[in-house]
Design a protein around this motif. Sequence first.
Motif, PDB file in Angstrom:
ATOM      1  N   MET A  34      -2.633   0.538  -2.608  1.00  0.00           N
ATOM      2  CA  MET A  34      -3.665  -0.261  -1.955  1.00  0.00           C
ATOM      3  C   MET A  34      -3.679  -1.650  -2.575  1.00  0.00           C
ATOM      4  O   MET A  34      -3.326  -1.836  -3.748  1.00  0.00           O
ATOM      5  CB  MET A  34      -5.031   0.387  -2.122  1.00  0.00           C
ATOM      6  N   SER A  35      -4.120  -2.602  -1.776  1.00  0.00           N
ATOM      7  CA  SER A  35      -4.086  -3.989  -2.241  1.00  0.00           C
ATOM      8  C   SER A  35      -5.341  -4.738  -1.813  1.00  0.00           C
ATOM      9  O   SER A  35      -6.045  -4.322  -0.894  1.00  0.00           O
ATOM     10  CB  SER A  35      -2.862  -4.715  -1.657  1.00  0.00           C
ATOM     11  N   ASN A  53      -0.481   4.457  -5.972  1.00  0.00           N
ATOM     12  CA  ASN A  53      -1.196   5.582  -5.356  1.00  0.00           C
ATOM     13  C   ASN A  53      -1.946   6.426  -6.386  1.00  0.00           C
ATOM     14  O   ASN A  53      -3.010   6.977  -6.091  1.00  0.00           O
ATOM     15  CB  ASN A  53      -0.252   6.445  -4.540  1.00  0.00           C
ATOM     16  N   THR A  54      -1.421   6.500  -7.600  1.00  0.00           N
ATOM     17  CA  THR A  54      -2.090   7.278  -8.649  1.00  0.00           C
ATOM     18  C   THR A  54      -3.090   6.452  -9.447  1.00  0.00           C
ATOM     19  O   THR A  54      -3.890   7.005 -10.206  1.00  0.00           O
ATOM     20  CB  THR A  54      -1.074   7.852  -9.628  1.00  0.00           C
ATOM     21  N   GLY A  55      -3.000   5.148  -9.307  1.00  0.00           N
ATOM     22  CA  GLY A  55      -3.834   4.274 -10.123  1.00  0.00           C
ATOM     23  C   GLY A  55      -3.205   3.918 -11.458  1.00  0.00           C
ATOM     24  O   GLY A  55      -3.787   3.160 -12.237  1.00  0.00           O
ATOM     25  N   GLY A  56      -2.016   4.420 -11.715  1.00  0.00           N
ATOM     26  CA  GLY A  56      -1.384   4.209 -13.003  1.00  0.00           C
ATOM     27  C   GLY A  56      -0.696   2.872 -13.174  1.00  0.00           C
ATOM     28  O   GLY A  56      -0.332   2.481 -14.293  1.00  0.00           O
ATOM     29  N   SER A  57      -0.518   2.160 -12.074  1.00  0.00           N
ATOM     30  CA  SER A  57       0.160   0.867 -12.129  1.00  0.00           C
ATOM     31  C   SER A  57      -0.616  -0.157 -11.325  1.00  0.00           C
ATOM     32  O   SER A  57      -1.055   0.131 -10.206  1.00  0.00           O
ATOM     33  CB  SER A  57       1.574   1.006 -11.566  1.00  0.00           C
ATOM     34  N   THR A  58      -0.775  -1.336 -11.893  1.00  0.00           N
ATOM     35  CA  THR A  58      -1.479  -2.411 -11.198  1.00  0.00           C
ATOM     36  C   THR A  58      -0.683  -3.710 -11.327  1.00  0.00           C
ATOM     37  O   THR A  58       0.153  -3.864 -12.226  1.00  0.00           O
ATOM     38  CB  THR A  58      -2.892  -2.643 -11.764  1.00  0.00           C
ATOM     39  N   TRP A  59      -0.964  -4.622 -10.410  1.00  0.00           N
ATOM     40  CA  TRP A  59      -0.353  -5.946 -10.434  1.00  0.00           C
ATOM     41  C   TRP A  59      -1.410  -6.961 -10.026  1.00  0.00           C
ATOM     42  O   TRP A  59      -2.267  -6.652  -9.170  1.00  0.00           O
ATOM     43  CB  TRP A  59       0.819  -6.017  -9.453  1.00  0.00           C
TER      44      TRP A  59
END
Length: 117
Positions: A34-35, A53-59
């Motif tokens: 999601m963005s 999707n898991t919330g484990g990675s963000t940018w």
Amino acid sequence: QVHLVESGGGLVQPGGSLRLSCAASGFTFTDNRMSWYRQAPGKEREYIARISNTGGSTWYSDSVKGRFTISRDNKKNTIALQMNDLKPEDTAVYYCHTYLWPAGDHWGQGTQVTVSS
């Protein structure tokens, strides 16, 4: 049918905080990243944050890094954008986004954020 519904926008003074939310339905939320995007008057839509999707990675874009935090709740099918130290240049309509194959891009209706004294 896919629905993305943003909430939480409003008027805030410079240096203040706001928390945006996006409620998602109509697709398998846990399968999709999601963005958040935003669009200021007279400017192109700007890609500002993404979460896996898991919330484990963000940018984050350079324009919001260190001030904004994206998060998601996979039990409630929601994402959030915590915005701190807001500046007048953060004034924009903020949009929730996801990409679903093969349908393509899906957007919410947007929520207005105005940063002004």
